[in-house]
Scaffold this active site. Structure first.
Site, short mmCIF file in Angstrom:
data_model
loop_
_atom_site.label_atom_id
_atom_site.label_comp_id
_atom_site.label_asym_id
_atom_site.label_seq_id
_atom_site.Cartn_x
_atom_site.Cartn_y
_atom_site.Cartn_z
N GLU A 21 22.03 -46.76 20.12
CA GLU A 21 21.85 -48.16 20.98
C GLU A 21 22.14 -49.01 20.70
O GLU A 21 22.59 -49.99 21.11
CB GLU A 21 20.66 -48.00 22.46
CG GLU A 21 20.71 -48.90 23.01
CD GLU A 21 19.58 -48.89 24.08
OE1 GLU A 21 18.27 -48.25 23.48
OE2 GLU A 21 19.84 -49.14 25.12
N ARG B 279 9.28 -44.00 13.86
CA ARG B 279 8.15 -43.59 15.03
C ARG B 279 7.87 -41.93 15.08
O ARG B 279 7.04 -41.55 16.07
CB ARG B 279 8.33 -44.35 16.23
CG ARG B 279 8.05 -45.79 15.95
CD ARG B 279 8.13 -46.75 16.95
NE ARG B 279 9.49 -46.84 17.62
CZ ARG B 279 10.26 -47.82 17.02
NH1 ARG B 279 10.18 -48.42 16.50
NH2 ARG B 279 11.96 -47.19 17.75
#
Ligand code: AMP
Length: 185
Positions: A107, A70
């Site tokens: 994460e 992204r």
């Protein structure tokens, strides 16, 4: 409030409104910030780039490095508007030419990131871009890649930052120039 600050707040609100929260994606417990509604709005995409450019005023940048995947979306748009090169940072095995690599903690999971060894020449000032800053594991690996090629990390730019994860603390040690258009406290 100054005009500039006022516009920044308006833009933040507009972006925040467009960003779609998806609970438990890609794993239980993750609240995924989906930027695809921004991408569908051409005017809003231009606003994102305009705002990055405005906040980068006075900061010298030679190259934009965007992080897979992204970070490619606004990264290329930004580089193109600045009329400077865009270089992709990708997950291991995707870049075809000779690369340097760095491990990164995410994460959700871990990965190895790569950068073409001719992407940056020594001394070039690099802006690292990703759509979202969470724990900072990804951009830290990207930072090490740029530094391995003797580039200088001159700025970071994110559409979104999850500030409650405090990644800014480690990024500030690299550069004070950290741009985030929507910050979740
Ligand atoms: P981190 O390395 O923890 O800073 O994670 C940043 C990377 O993971 C970016 O490439 C993001 O696109 C992605 N990411 C992490 N958390 C989220 C989230 N809550 N929503 C959307 N993308 C995320």
């Amino acid at each position: 409030m100054s005009h500039t600050l006022h516009f920044y707040h308006m833009i933040s609100k507009e972006l925040e409104f467009a960003i779609r929260d998806i609970a438990d994606f890609p794993k239980p417990g993750i609240l995924f910030k989906d930027i695809t509604p921004i991408l569908k709005d051409a005017k809003l995409c231009t606003t994102v780039i305009d705002e990055f450019i405005s906040q980068l005023n006075g900061i010298e940048i030679d190259v934009v490095a965007g992080i897979e995947s992204r970070g490619f979306l606004f990264g290329l748009m930004l580089a193109n508007r600045l009329k400077i090169p865009f270089v992709p940072i990708r997950k291991k095995g995707k870049l075809p030419f000779k690369t340097v690599e760095e491990p990164c903690e995410l994460e959700y999971g871990s990965a190895i990131l790569e950068l073409h060894e001719d992407a940056i020449t020594p001394g070039q000032r690099v802006l690292i871009h990703d759509d979202l800053l969470a724990t900072g594991g990804t951009v830290s690996a990207a930072t090490r890649l740029v530094q391995k090629l003797d580039g200088v990390v001159a700025a970071y730019a994110f559409v979104i930052s999850l500030d409650f994860l405090n990644a800014n603390v480690k990024l500030k040690k690299v550069t004070p120039n950290i741009i985030s258009l929507v910050a979740y406290q």
